[in-house]
Design a protein around this motif. Structure first.
Motif, PDB file in Angstrom:
ATOM      1  N   ILE A   1     -11.769  -1.991  -0.013  1.00  0.00           N
ATOM      2  CA  ILE A   1     -10.686  -1.315  -1.282  1.00  0.00           C
ATOM      3  C   ILE A   1     -11.594  -0.090  -1.640  1.00  0.00           C
ATOM      4  N   ARG A   2     -11.322   1.064  -1.725  1.00  0.00           N
ATOM      5  CA  ARG A   2     -11.578   2.016  -2.140  1.00  0.00           C
ATOM      6  C   ARG A   2     -11.273   2.600  -3.667  1.00  0.00           C
ATOM      7  N   LEU A   3     -12.048   2.881  -4.445  1.00  0.00           N
ATOM      8  CA  LEU A   3     -11.915   3.194  -5.758  1.00  0.00           C
ATOM      9  C   LEU A   3     -12.357   4.430  -6.115  1.00  0.00           C
ATOM     10  N   ASN A   4     -11.575   5.436  -6.890  1.00  0.00           N
ATOM     11  CA  ASN A   4     -12.170   6.440  -7.383  1.00  0.00           C
ATOM     12  C   ASN A   4     -11.894   6.681  -8.844  1.00  0.00           C
ATOM     13  N   VAL A   5     -12.754   7.089  -9.758  1.00  0.00           N
ATOM     14  CA  VAL A   5     -12.504   7.189 -10.988  1.00  0.00           C
ATOM     15  C   VAL A   5     -13.030   8.413 -11.675  1.00  0.00           C
ATOM     16  N   GLU A   6     -12.368   9.023 -12.344  1.00  0.00           N
ATOM     17  CA  GLU A   6     -12.667  10.338 -12.937  1.00  0.00           C
ATOM     18  C   GLU A   6     -12.591  10.289 -14.332  1.00  0.00           C
ATOM     19  N   SER A   7     -13.458  11.202 -15.149  1.00  0.00           N
ATOM     20  CA  SER A   7     -12.921  11.445 -16.605  1.00  0.00           C
ATOM     21  C   SER A   7     -12.858  12.927 -16.746  1.00  0.00           C
ATOM     22  N   ARG A   8     -12.648  13.189 -17.976  1.00  0.00           N
ATOM     23  CA  ARG A   8     -12.467  14.810 -18.405  1.00  0.00           C
ATOM     24  C   ARG A   8     -13.844  15.342 -18.939  1.00  0.00           C
ATOM     25  N   GLY A   9     -14.949  15.174 -18.021  1.00  0.00           N
ATOM     26  CA  GLY A   9     -16.250  15.671 -18.196  1.00  0.00           C
ATOM     27  C   GLY A   9     -17.360  14.608 -19.028  1.00  0.00           C
ATOM     28  N   ASP A  10     -16.850  13.378 -19.056  1.00  0.00           N
ATOM     29  CA  ASP A  10     -17.576  12.562 -19.884  1.00  0.00           C
ATOM     30  C   ASP A  10     -18.202  11.437 -18.751  1.00  0.00           C
ATOM     31  N   VAL A  11     -19.518  11.791 -18.307  1.00  0.00           N
ATOM     32  CA  VAL A  11     -20.069  10.729 -17.388  1.00  0.00           C
ATOM     33  C   VAL A  11     -20.173   9.459 -17.876  1.00  0.00           C
ATOM     34  N   THR A  12     -20.595   9.327 -19.177  1.00  0.00           N
ATOM     35  CA  THR A  12     -20.902   7.885 -19.543  1.00  0.00           C
ATOM     36  C   THR A  12     -19.406   7.186 -19.541  1.00  0.00           C
ATOM     37  N   LEU A  13     -18.298   7.628 -19.998  1.00  0.00           N
ATOM     38  CA  LEU A  13     -17.234   7.080 -19.860  1.00  0.00           C
ATOM     39  C   LEU A  13     -16.756   6.851 -18.468  1.00  0.00           C
ATOM     40  N   MET A  14     -16.994   7.609 -17.481  1.00  0.00           N
ATOM     41  CA  MET A  14     -16.607   7.620 -15.951  1.00  0.00           C
ATOM     42  C   MET A  14     -17.477   6.231 -15.741  1.00  0.00           C
ATOM     43  N   GLN A  15     -18.948   6.256 -15.918  1.00  0.00           N
ATOM     44  CA  GLN A  15     -19.663   5.095 -15.642  1.00  0.00           C
ATOM     45  C   GLN A  15     -19.252   3.631 -16.086  1.00  0.00           C
ATOM     46  N   LYS A  16     -18.918   3.646 -17.203  1.00  0.00           N
ATOM     47  CA  LYS A  16     -18.487   2.452 -18.119  1.00  0.00           C
ATOM     48  C   LYS A  16     -17.042   1.915 -17.472  1.00  0.00           C
ATOM     49  N   LYS A  17     -16.246   2.888 -17.293  1.00  0.00           N
ATOM     50  CA  LYS A  17     -14.853   2.611 -16.589  1.00  0.00           C
ATOM     51  C   LYS A  17     -15.119   2.077 -15.110  1.00  0.00           C
ATOM     52  N   THR A  18     -15.867   2.796 -14.387  1.00  0.00           N
ATOM     53  CA  THR A  18     -16.090   2.398 -12.970  1.00  0.00           C
ATOM     54  C   THR A  18     -16.621   0.783 -12.851  1.00  0.00           C
ATOM     55  N   ALA A  19     -17.756   0.402 -13.842  1.00  0.00           N
ATOM     56  CA  ALA A  19     -17.870  -0.642 -13.770  1.00  0.00           C
ATOM     57  C   ALA A  19     -17.012  -1.627 -14.343  1.00  0.00           C
ATOM     58  N   GLU A  20     -16.281  -1.213 -15.272  1.00  0.00           N
ATOM     59  CA  GLU A  20     -15.182  -2.224 -15.682  1.00  0.00           C
ATOM     60  C   GLU A  20     -14.245  -2.720 -14.367  1.00  0.00           C
ATOM     61  N   VAL A  21     -13.623  -1.599 -13.989  1.00  0.00           N
ATOM     62  CA  VAL A  21     -12.764  -1.747 -12.894  1.00  0.00           C
ATOM     63  C   VAL A  21     -13.362  -2.593 -11.460  1.00  0.00           C
ATOM     64  N   LEU A  22     -14.455  -2.364 -11.442  1.00  0.00           N
ATOM     65  CA  LEU A  22     -15.073  -2.860 -10.331  1.00  0.00           C
ATOM     66  C   LEU A  22     -15.274  -4.596 -10.608  1.00  0.00           C
ATOM     67  N   THR A  23     -15.620  -4.812 -12.042  1.00  0.00           N
ATOM     68  CA  THR A  23     -15.569  -6.251 -12.466  1.00  0.00           C
ATOM     69  C   THR A  23     -14.008  -6.828 -12.489  1.00  0.00           C
ATOM     70  N   VAL A  24     -13.032  -6.065 -12.558  1.00  0.00           N
ATOM     71  CA  VAL A  24     -11.685  -6.777 -12.353  1.00  0.00           C
ATOM     72  C   VAL A  24     -11.629  -7.043 -10.938  1.00  0.00           C
ATOM     73  N   LEU A  25     -11.936  -6.239  -9.992  1.00  0.00           N
ATOM     74  CA  LEU A  25     -11.707  -6.443  -8.628  1.00  0.00           C
ATOM     75  C   LEU A  25     -12.508  -7.377  -8.238  1.00  0.00           C
ATOM     76  N   GLU A  26     -13.779  -7.505  -8.532  1.00  0.00           N
ATOM     77  CA  GLU A  26     -14.683  -8.756  -8.161  1.00  0.00           C
ATOM     78  C   GLU A  26     -14.117 -10.155  -8.488  1.00  0.00           C
ATOM     79  N   GLU A  27     -13.580  -9.919  -9.736  1.00  0.00           N
ATOM     80  CA  GLU A  27     -13.112 -11.330 -10.248  1.00  0.00           C
ATOM     81  C   GLU A  27     -11.825 -11.758  -9.893  1.00  0.00           C
ATOM     82  N   SER A  28     -11.139 -10.928  -8.934  1.00  0.00           N
ATOM     83  CA  SER A  28      -9.943 -11.240  -8.326  1.00  0.00           C
ATOM     84  C   SER A  28     -10.202 -11.871  -7.008  1.00  0.00           C
ATOM     85  N   GLN A  29     -11.343 -11.553  -6.613  1.00  0.00           N
ATOM     86  CA  GLN A  29     -11.525 -12.535  -5.201  1.00  0.00           C
ATOM     87  C   GLN A  29     -11.679 -13.875  -5.179  1.00  0.00           C
TER      88      GLN A  29
END
Length: 73
Positions: free
Chosen positions: A45-73
């Motif tokens: 599954i491919r995941l692309n996360v973008e923010s409006r210049g907020d690297v910290t937010l992008m990293q936080k949301k990437t980890a969050e979405v990955l957790t949702v994906l991993e928990e769904s397995q």
């Protein structure tokens, strides 16, 4: 894959300002957005996360979405 996409929709669908299903699932929010889709050439599954210049937010949301994906397995 169907289960993973359903888990993502369940978690983010109500909060998104828009959802697009053209290429997998794309969710947009005021400060960030992401797309999740099955690969056409690999069993992943491919995941692309973008923010409006907020690297910290992008990293936080990437980890969050990955957790949702991993928990769904």
């Amino acid at each position: 894959v169907v289960k993973a996409l359903a888990a993502v929709r369940d978690r983010y669908g109500d909060d998104a300002t828009s959802i697009d299903e053209v290429d997998g699932l794309s969710f947009e929010f005021s400060a960030w957005r992401f797309n999740v889709r099955p690969s056409n050439t690999e069993p992943v599954i491919r995941l692309n996360v973008e923010s409006r210049g907020d690297v910290t937010l992008m990293q936080k949301k990437t980890a969050e979405v990955l957790t949702v994906l991993e928990e769904s397995q």
